[in-house]
Scaffold this active site. Sequence first.
Site, mmCIF file in Angstrom:
data_model
loop_
_atom_site.group_PDB
_atom_site.id
_atom_site.type_symbol
_atom_site.label_atom_id
_atom_site.label_comp_id
_atom_site.label_asym_id
_atom_site.label_seq_id
_atom_site.Cartn_x
_atom_site.Cartn_y
_atom_site.Cartn_z
ATOM 1 N N ASN A 268 0.796 -1.232 0.000
ATOM 2 C CA ASN A 268 0.000 0.000 0.000
ATOM 3 C C ASN A 268 0.826 1.279 0.000
ATOM 4 O OD1 ASN A 268 0.751 -0.687 2.634
ATOM 5 N ND2 ASN A 268 -1.050 0.253 3.550
ATOM 6 N N ARG B 1 11.376 3.617 5.102
ATOM 7 C CA ARG B 1 11.211 3.720 6.552
ATOM 8 C C ARG B 1 11.977 2.625 7.278
ATOM 9 N NH1 ARG B 1 5.176 4.626 8.630
ATOM 10 N NH2 ARG B 1 5.048 2.363 8.871
ATOM 11 N N LYS C 81 12.227 -7.821 1.134
ATOM 12 C CA LYS C 81 11.253 -8.631 0.405
ATOM 13 C C LYS C 81 10.004 -7.779 0.225
ATOM 14 C CE LYS C 81 7.929 -10.728 0.782
ATOM 15 N NZ LYS C 81 6.572 -10.470 0.154
ATOM 16 N N ALA D 266 6.281 -6.517 -1.501
ATOM 17 C CA ALA D 266 5.039 -7.185 -1.885
ATOM 18 C C ALA D 266 5.057 -7.521 -3.369
ATOM 19 C CB ALA D 266 3.843 -6.293 -1.561
ATOM 20 N N GLU E 130 4.987 -3.721 12.551
ATOM 21 C CA GLU E 130 3.949 -2.695 12.358
ATOM 22 C C GLU E 130 2.776 -3.410 11.712
ATOM 23 O OE1 GLU E 130 1.408 -0.590 10.878
ATOM 24 O OE2 GLU E 130 2.848 0.094 9.377
ATOM 25 N N LEU E 131 1.746 -3.682 12.520
ATOM 26 C CA LEU E 131 0.678 -4.586 12.086
ATOM 27 C C LEU E 131 -0.617 -3.826 11.808
ATOM 28 C CD1 LEU E 131 1.536 -7.450 14.613
ATOM 29 C CD2 LEU E 131 2.416 -7.088 12.297
ATOM 30 N N CYS F 202 -3.024 1.455 6.982
ATOM 31 C CA CYS F 202 -3.230 0.903 8.320
ATOM 32 C C CYS F 202 -3.667 1.982 9.304
ATOM 33 C CB CYS F 202 -1.962 0.220 8.814
ATOM 34 S SG CYS F 202 -0.504 1.276 8.768
ATOM 35 N N GLU G 125 -10.783 -4.471 9.717
ATOM 36 C CA GLU G 125 -10.152 -3.379 8.976
ATOM 37 C C GLU G 125 -10.717 -3.353 7.558
ATOM 38 O OE1 GLU G 125 -5.625 -1.594 8.700
ATOM 39 O OE2 GLU G 125 -5.905 -3.770 8.783
#
Length: 481
Positions: free
Chosen positions: A155, A163, A178, A180, A254-255, A288, A385
């Site tokens: 995203n 970051r 790695k 997406a 970071e979920l 997120c 979500e």
Amino acid sequence: MSLNSATLPRELVIGAHPIERTRESIDVLNPSTGALIATVPDGTVEDGLDAVGAAADALPAWRATSPRERAEILRRCWELMTDRAEHIAELISTENGKTLADSRAETAYAAEFFRWYSEEAVRAVGQLSTSPNGANRILVEYEPIGVAVLVTPWNFPAAMATRKIAPALAAGCTVVLKPATETPLTSLLIAQICREAGVPDGVINVVTTSRAGQVVSAMLHDSRVRALSFTGSTEVGRTLLRESSDSILKTAMELGGNAPFLILEDADIDEAVTGLMIAKMRNGGQACTAANRIYVHRSIINDVAGLLGQRMGTLRVGAGTNERSECGPLINDKAVDKVEQLVDAAVADGASVLTGGQRPISRGSFYSPTVLVGVDPQSAIVREEIFGPVASLIAFDTDDEAVAAANSTDLGLAAYVYSGNLQRALSVASRLEAGMVAVNRGLVSDPAAPFGGVKQSGLGREGAHEGLLEFMEAKYIATNW
């Protein structure tokens, strides 16, 4: 604009040269049209382990460089990204689908991590003190942890990469990224820019793969890897934490999020809706930190709903690369199906569609900007979500009720509060179970601020000085003189 796909980097980055290591490939599609943009190699477990080896080989020389030397290279990365900002933004809009306005904002945000950590690289200062009993001095210094595996989502393909890369390199670590499978081209381009800026071979390695579980697991079980930084879903995060426990890796996670947006009755309605549009619609809601549950005081909910419905209903939906588009597609048809199911279920539970609520008739993975009112607080669209352009409005009567509803989730990444009384807003913010709270603003992210969540939204922090320390370990030396 016309992106020249022939000039895009599309090979694995392992060690000294970008090389194609596999015969199988991954198709990268434009979600606005479904058209093929390019193909990239589908990396194998062997490729992942070779990348770890390249990072391990490059580690001694990189960690031995002076903080100032690392800082100057990172500064050059920022300069090159800034110089090529329009090209990067166009690539993001092409492979991710977000609007050019969003892509330009992401590119600037992503580049800023290189500048911020070029400044932080020289600030990994230690401590010196005398032990309480006077027997010795306590000397504490910070050292790079070593090889780090970085796993990023689709995203924010530029920002999520920088970051992690920027603080890792500032600390003196080497990395294997790695990205997406949906958005690998942006990561490959950033790696190319870093090489041009002077990052030595092997310090940044990139492995594109559809076998994420196998490849990442193999890397995490390699004794040369000492850290994992992951951004993605809570479900995958749990799996990676279990994998990391076998080697006792340092992890930064970071979920997922399920951000509440609270509008108190004394808020400026126009300002609140303006902030809500930012918090909800950045990247079409695929963030997120996106406002997911909008709690509005009952006395003003009709006014808020009317203004929000008007603004959402007039957004121009179109291809990300179209300069006039204000809302691009979702990442793929599977994502559209999920949003459609959530909206349909909410309506079945009693919600009313104020605007949107359907797929527009067009090619690509689009869903109309949608406002739902009268949403059942127990509906799936409140508990899960959304990751789409849907705003669900729920009425409340007291601050205590709003805070309790906002905290009624296992997730706690971001939250938002709007009030005309700053003291009241800060009081409410202090009671919200979230790692980040935005008060009277719709944007919370900043490279100079610690980004991360509480509860099942993650571990550790990215950005700020804290992000640098995620890639370092404290060493205590006892000495006398």
